[in-house]
Design a protein around this motif. Sequence first.
Motif, PDB file in Angstrom:
ATOM      1  N   PHE A  95       5.346  -0.996  14.185  1.00 25.31           N
ATOM      2  CA  PHE A  95       6.499  -1.042  13.293  1.00 25.31           C
ATOM      3  C   PHE A  95       7.767  -1.328  14.090  1.00 25.31           C
ATOM      4  CE2 PHE A  95       3.319   1.896  11.612  1.00 25.31           C
ATOM      5  CZ  PHE A  95       3.076   1.344  10.368  1.00 25.31           C
ATOM      6  N   GLU A  96       8.883  -1.321  13.383  1.00 25.35           N
ATOM      7  CA  GLU A  96      10.167  -1.568  14.033  1.00 25.35           C
ATOM      8  C   GLU A  96      10.406  -0.531  15.125  1.00 25.35           C
ATOM      9  OE1 GLU A  96      12.551   0.872  10.497  1.00 25.35           O
ATOM     10  OE2 GLU A  96      12.890  -1.272  10.794  1.00 25.35           O
ATOM     11  N   GLY A  97      11.072  -0.984  16.181  1.00 27.14           N
ATOM     12  CA  GLY A  97      11.303  -0.090  17.304  1.00 27.14           C
ATOM     13  C   GLY A  97      10.089   0.089  18.176  1.00 27.14           C
ATOM     14  N   SER A  98       9.092  -0.786  17.988  1.00 24.56           N
ATOM     15  CA  SER A  98       7.839  -0.757  18.774  1.00 24.56           C
ATOM     16  C   SER A  98       7.044   0.523  18.585  1.00 24.56           C
ATOM     17  CB  SER A  98       8.144  -0.963  20.271  1.00 24.56           C
ATOM     18  OG  SER A  98       8.746  -2.223  20.488  1.00 24.56           O
ATOM     19  N   LYS A  99       7.251   1.191  17.455  1.00 19.73           N
ATOM     20  CA  LYS A  99       6.457   2.384  17.155  1.00 19.73           C
ATOM     21  C   LYS A  99       5.073   1.955  16.688  1.00 19.73           C
ATOM     22  CE  LYS A  99      10.329   5.390  15.952  1.00 19.73           C
ATOM     23  NZ  LYS A  99      10.925   6.259  14.898  1.00 19.73           N
ATOM     24  N   THR A 100       4.057   2.583  17.231  1.00 20.86           N
ATOM     25  CA  THR A 100       2.681   2.220  16.883  1.00 20.86           C
ATOM     26  C   THR A 100       1.949   3.418  16.293  1.00 20.86           C
ATOM     27  OG1 THR A 100       1.842   2.769  19.093  1.00 20.86           O
ATOM     28  CG2 THR A 100       2.581   0.499  18.708  1.00 20.86           C
ATOM     29  N   SER A 101       0.928   3.139  15.506  1.00 19.85           N
ATOM     30  CA  SER A 101       0.127   4.192  14.904  1.00 19.85           C
ATOM     31  C   SER A 101      -1.241   3.641  14.518  1.00 19.85           C
ATOM     32  CB  SER A 101       0.816   4.759  13.657  1.00 19.85           C
ATOM     33  OG  SER A 101      -0.020   5.686  12.996  1.00 19.85           O
ATOM     34  N   PRO A 102      -2.304   4.417  14.735  1.00 17.97           N
ATOM     35  CA  PRO A 102      -3.613   3.979  14.232  1.00 17.97           C
ATOM     36  C   PRO A 102      -3.638   4.063  12.716  1.00 17.97           C
ATOM     37  CG  PRO A 102      -3.748   6.194  15.151  1.00 17.97           C
ATOM     38  CD  PRO A 102      -2.371   5.691  15.463  1.00 17.97           C
ATOM     39  N   VAL A 103      -4.279   3.103  12.072  1.00 18.64           N
ATOM     40  CA  VAL A 103      -4.386   3.081  10.608  1.00 18.64           C
ATOM     41  C   VAL A 103      -5.817   2.734  10.215  1.00 18.64           C
ATOM     42  CG1 VAL A 103      -1.975   2.443  10.246  1.00 18.64           C
ATOM     43  CG2 VAL A 103      -3.687   0.646  10.502  1.00 18.64           C
ATOM     44  N   ASN A 104      -6.167   3.073   8.998  1.00 18.02           N
ATOM     45  CA  ASN A 104      -7.454   2.706   8.419  1.00 18.02           C
ATOM     46  C   ASN A 104      -7.228   1.651   7.350  1.00 18.02           C
ATOM     47  OD1 ASN A 104      -8.968   4.588   9.930  1.00 18.02           O
ATOM     48  ND2 ASN A 104      -8.446   6.225   8.510  1.00 18.02           N
ATOM     49  N   LEU A 105      -7.729   0.462   7.587  1.00 14.16           N
ATOM     50  CA  LEU A 105      -7.632  -0.614   6.605  1.00 14.16           C
ATOM     51  C   LEU A 105      -8.809  -0.514   5.652  1.00 14.16           C
ATOM     52  CD1 LEU A 105      -6.736  -3.592   8.979  1.00 14.16           C
ATOM     53  CD2 LEU A 105      -5.167  -2.221   7.604  1.00 14.16           C
ATOM     54  N   ILE A 106      -8.505  -0.488   4.355  1.00 14.61           N
ATOM     55  CA  ILE A 106      -9.548  -0.353   3.339  1.00 14.61           C
ATOM     56  C   ILE A 106      -9.488  -1.585   2.446  1.00 14.61           C
ATOM     57  CG2 ILE A 106     -10.456   1.078   1.474  1.00 14.61           C
ATOM     58  CD1 ILE A 106      -8.900   3.416   2.756  1.00 14.61           C
ATOM     59  N   GLY A 107     -10.517  -2.405   2.529  1.00 14.92           N
ATOM     60  CA  GLY A 107     -10.516  -3.666   1.800  1.00 14.92           C
ATOM     61  C   GLY A 107     -11.661  -3.770   0.809  1.00 14.92           C
ATOM     62  N   SER A 108     -11.358  -4.309  -0.370  1.00 12.98           N
ATOM     63  CA  SER A 108     -12.377  -4.571  -1.385  1.00 12.98           C
ATOM     64  C   SER A 108     -11.949  -5.780  -2.200  1.00 12.98           C
ATOM     65  CB  SER A 108     -12.591  -3.347  -2.284  1.00 12.98           C
ATOM     66  OG  SER A 108     -11.370  -2.909  -2.859  1.00 12.98           O
ATOM     67  N   GLU A 109     -12.856  -6.273  -3.011  1.00 13.97           N
ATOM     68  CA  GLU A 109     -12.610  -7.510  -3.738  1.00 13.97           C
ATOM     69  C   GLU A 109     -11.821  -7.263  -5.021  1.00 13.97           C
ATOM     70  OE1 GLU A 109     -16.554  -8.835  -4.399  1.00 13.97           O
ATOM     71  OE2 GLU A 109     -16.927  -9.385  -2.310  1.00 13.97           O
ATOM     72  N   GLY A 110     -10.892  -8.195  -5.313  1.00 13.86           N
ATOM     73  CA  GLY A 110     -10.171  -8.156  -6.582  1.00 13.86           C
ATOM     74  C   GLY A 110     -10.983  -8.826  -7.665  1.00 13.86           C
ATOM     75  N   PRO A 111     -10.626  -8.660  -8.919  1.00 11.29           N
ATOM     76  CA  PRO A 111      -9.435  -7.929  -9.393  1.00 11.29           C
ATOM     77  C   PRO A 111      -9.628  -6.422  -9.515  1.00 11.29           C
ATOM     78  CG  PRO A 111     -10.578  -8.881 -11.257  1.00 11.29           C
ATOM     79  CD  PRO A 111     -11.346  -9.328 -10.035  1.00 11.29           C
ATOM     80  N   LEU A 112     -10.871  -5.946  -9.359  1.00 13.98           N
ATOM     81  CA  LEU A 112     -11.123  -4.522  -9.553  1.00 13.98           C
ATOM     82  C   LEU A 112     -10.598  -3.689  -8.391  1.00 13.98           C
ATOM     83  CD1 LEU A 112     -12.378  -2.234 -11.203  1.00 13.98           C
ATOM     84  CD2 LEU A 112     -14.576  -2.740 -10.099  1.00 13.98           C
ATOM     85  N   PHE A 113     -10.740  -4.207  -7.161  1.00 16.67           N
ATOM     86  CA  PHE A 113     -10.387  -3.445  -5.963  1.00 16.67           C
ATOM     87  C   PHE A 113     -11.012  -2.055  -6.042  1.00 16.67           C
ATOM     88  CE2 PHE A 113      -7.005  -6.654  -6.062  1.00 16.67           C
ATOM     89  CZ  PHE A 113      -7.072  -7.138  -4.757  1.00 16.67           C
ATOM     90  N   ILE A 114     -12.343  -2.050  -6.006  1.00 14.10           N
ATOM     91  CA  ILE A 114     -13.114  -0.832  -6.230  1.00 14.10           C
ATOM     92  C   ILE A 114     -12.748   0.277  -5.249  1.00 14.10           C
ATOM     93  CG2 ILE A 114     -15.035  -1.523  -4.733  1.00 14.10           C
ATOM     94  CD1 ILE A 114     -15.414   0.215  -8.137  1.00 14.10           C
TER      95      ILE A 114
END
Length: 369
Positions: A95-114
Amino acid sequence: MRYDKPKSIGIIVGIVISIFLIGQQLGTLRFLTGLMSGLIVNSNSSGSDIWIIDNITGNVNALSRIDSRIAQEVKSINGVEDSYGVVIANATATFEGSKTSPVNLIGSEGPLFIAGPNPSKILTGSLDELYQSDAISAEFFNSKNLGVNLELNKTFEINNKAAIIKVMTKNAQGFGGYYMYTNISNARFYGNFPNDKLSIVVVKVKKGVNIENLVNRINQTFYGVKAWKVDDLKNSTLSEILITSNIGVSFGSLVIFAMISGFFIIGLTLYSSALDRLVDYGTLKAIGASNGFVSRLILTQAMLFALIGFIIALLLLVLFKNGVASAGLLINLDWPLIMILLGVTLFMSVGGSLFAVVKISRLEPASIF
């Protein structure tokens, strides 16, 4: 109660401290258990769905990758209406200011985005925004936790690749990580997730089909994976985390010790008060009052203490709830929890008063003269 104010205040303070601690611990534990099953709670999956994951774990927060072909092959099983692949990828956000953080990306198909986010937890934006190739969601409460300004159309980096916040969620949180929702292609791209792998396959069940039988058929058909009813997977996740992390033992021991301390504080204080009033109780019995009448006096006193202490403790819990809500700790003081706290209060007060009841019931009127 009125003329022995030090003891009355001591009893009420004991009740207030015990009930506040118990309510605080139970409320926080309920919030944490909600986070533990956050992937399920925040999804657009229904209770009649089946989730297919690897057969190594029963914890939805610790998944291994499975073959993506299962998402198509499972449709051939009788009773399956449709199936959806879900990708969960670990990544690092900058992020701004070079702040970093681990994140969990959760992906699914639209349009439902189950996999989510559930529309009820979307603060601004809409699910359709996640169709875009660089669209990512961000959590409202993570803005304060991360010390960055997360807002719509803000650009940041995920694994050194530019992404734009198109959806803001509120209370779509998880256990042990920050959730960011997107479409399945973006999750693969940003998380460097292989195209031939998935994390979860969600199966929609046809109406009238026995879910238990369908789960068994899926498990007999595919090797290396395990199908779960949604509620079973949720319960398994909670059990595994609570046992392995000792969270349940920690919170449970605090609640038990708060109950025990409250019980004996109230009991011994009422017992001491009864000893100070032995002449009065003995006189009542001498002029014809029964043990039942005297016991009702003591129990009524205990009930009044319980009511006063409970009301004060509940007000403090409401203040505590409002105070921590801004940090994302959302404690739900619903009626079931309130009734549990009331029951515990009555147990401590009435149970503790039995010390005094037993003492007075054994009192011989002649012994006071």
